[in-house]
Design an enzyme around this catalytic site. Structure first.
Site, short mmCIF file in Angstrom:
data_model
loop_
_atom_site.label_atom_id
_atom_site.label_comp_id
_atom_site.label_asym_id
_atom_site.label_seq_id
_atom_site.Cartn_x
_atom_site.Cartn_y
_atom_site.Cartn_z
CG LEU A 209 -1.76 1.25 1.47
CD1 LEU A 209 -2.73 1.51 0.31
CD2 LEU A 209 -2.53 1.13 2.79
CG PHE B 81 8.99 2.43 4.03
CD1 PHE B 81 10.28 2.35 4.53
CD2 PHE B 81 8.51 3.68 3.63
CE1 PHE B 81 11.08 3.48 4.63
CE2 PHE B 81 9.30 4.81 3.72
CZ PHE B 81 10.60 4.71 4.22
CD GLU C 222 -0.26 -3.67 10.08
OE1 GLU C 222 -1.46 -3.53 10.37
OE2 GLU C 222 0.28 -4.77 9.92
CD GLU D 76 1.79 4.70 -4.39
OE1 GLU D 76 1.03 3.89 -4.94
OE2 GLU D 76 1.87 5.92 -4.70
N PRO D 77 6.24 6.34 -1.65
CG PRO D 77 8.13 6.41 -3.04
CD PRO D 77 6.78 5.78 -2.90
N GLY E 121 24.88 0.55 32.32
CA GLY E 121 25.78 0.48 31.17
C GLY E 121 25.59 -0.78 30.35
#
Length: 391
Positions: free
Chosen positions: A127, A158, A372, A129-130, A349
């Protein structure tokens, strides 16, 4: 008094314990190496396929387990306690297959679901897109019909299992002028001509899950592989996400629980000022807060699963399902980030070293607030559905 609808049955408790043993014995020893190498763990995917976990939430008639959403969430939760990447294998398979369950014809289901339920093929949900992430309704990928087929052109970004999945549900616009109403869903072969894999992302967390950019250059898709009618893609995507966000909530809950258990064990054995750290009152307060957030997250998630299960796969959006799904995803992911951050702090640490699991868990937790649907989007979903009653 009857137990609430989101209490576990004896069968679910047995199933949870079975998956817990599998995760601890077979997945936990691989977790650090999966994170270190950043490669997809095919051995774990095969293990899950053999155990029936990849098709757990799919219909029995197509070879799935027919499990309800709470049972599916339990599996994801237990695996995420030891390895978030591995839990995503289960969640991503369900995400990629669910649109076919929701909107597929019986012929489409018979064609695609058996391979997904058995794990012979991995699934992907394409689904994003950039330029269409949170603004999912305005995808730029085009689908142009040419007689008995469509030509798909554009870019997806992605994509979980991108480059690995052989069955992809892809969302493209048949009419950009209509915005979300022009979006249509298609089932695409992962080896289709014109489909190429671009950048494989180098991620902060869930490093063993392959996330890729996919390029579609006039990819031919038969009309028979369109899900629903033209223009129904956005509805199919949102109905899918209303249910699969529960899997991300379960993943987040599992990450938090895993970090909590590791932290309590560390505090019990680590000594400062002549006594175990767990006996320091300030530390006890932090541990109590962690435990409270985890329990609240669990109850919200399990109730959200019950709400969604009760509603079933309706042909229209259910405001209550949308609201509870968003609440569970929001709250569980916020809990995961807070608990893992506190876990690193309580390890001192050592928590900053890759020799200890809480460092990995904190990195893994972050994505649950993003994918999502970012948590900012979840808040919008919650508010917009808050005063709406299901009719």
């Amino acid at each position: 008094m009857e137990p609430p609808p989101y209490a576990l049955t004896e069968e679910q408790e047995w199933f949870r314990d079975t998956v817990r043993r599998l995760a601890q014995e077979r997945v936990a020893p691989r977790a650090a190496d999966i994170d270190r190498t950043g490669t997809f763990p095919w051995d774990i995917a095969e293990l899950f396929a053999e155990a029936g976990l990849l098709g757990l939430g799919l219909p029995e008639e197509w070879g799935g387990g027919g499990a309800d959403l709470l049972t599916l969430a339990l599996a994801i939760e237990e695996v995420a306690k030891v390895c978030a990447t591995s839990s995503l294998i289960i969640a991503a398979q369900h995400l990629g297959a669910l649109p076919i369950v929701i909107a597929g014809t019986r012929a489409q289901q018979a064609l695609f679901l058996p391979d997904l339920a058995s794990g012979r093929k991995l699934a992907a949900f394409a689904l994003t897109e950039p330029e269409a992430g949170s603004d999912a309704g305005h995808v730029q990928m085009r689908a142009v019909r040419d007689n008995d087929r469509y030509w798909l052109s554009g870019t997806k970004a992605f994509i979980t299992n991108g480059g690995l999945a052989k069955t992809l549900v892809v969302f493209a616009s048949c009419d950009p002028q209509k915005g979300a109403r022009g979006m249509t869903a298609f089932v695409v072969d992962g080896d289709a001509a014109g489909l190429t894999v671009g950048r494989i992302e180098d991620k902060m967390g869930i490093r063993g899950s392959q996330t890729a950019t996919l390029y579609f250059d006039h990819v031919a898709v038969p009309v028979e592989q369109r899900l629903g009618d033209e223009g129904e893609g956005f509805k199919i995507a949102m109905q899918t996400l209303d249910r699969t966000r529960l899997g991300i909530a379960a993943q987040a809950l599992g990450i938090a629980e895993g970090a909590f258990l590791a932290t309590v064990d560390h505090l019990t054995h680590r000594r400062q000022f002549g006594r175990p750290l767990i006996e320091q009152e300030a530390i006890q307060f932090m541990v109590a807060d962690m435990a409270t957030r985890i329990e609240a997250s669990r109850q919200l998630l399990y109730k959200a699963c019950a709400v969604a299960e009760r509603a079933g796969l309706a042909s229209h959006a259910n405001p209550e399902v949308s609201r509870f799904s968003a609440m569970a995803k929001l709250f569980c992911s916020e809990t995961a980030m807070r608990v893992t951050t506190d876990a690193v702090q309580l390890f001192g640490g050592y928590g900053y070293l890759r020799d200890y699991p809480v460092e990995r868990m904190m990195r893994d937790a972050k994505i649950t607030q993003i994918y999502e649907g970012t948590n900012q989007i979840q808040r919008l979903v919650i508010f917009r559905n808050l005063l709406t009653k299901e009719t």
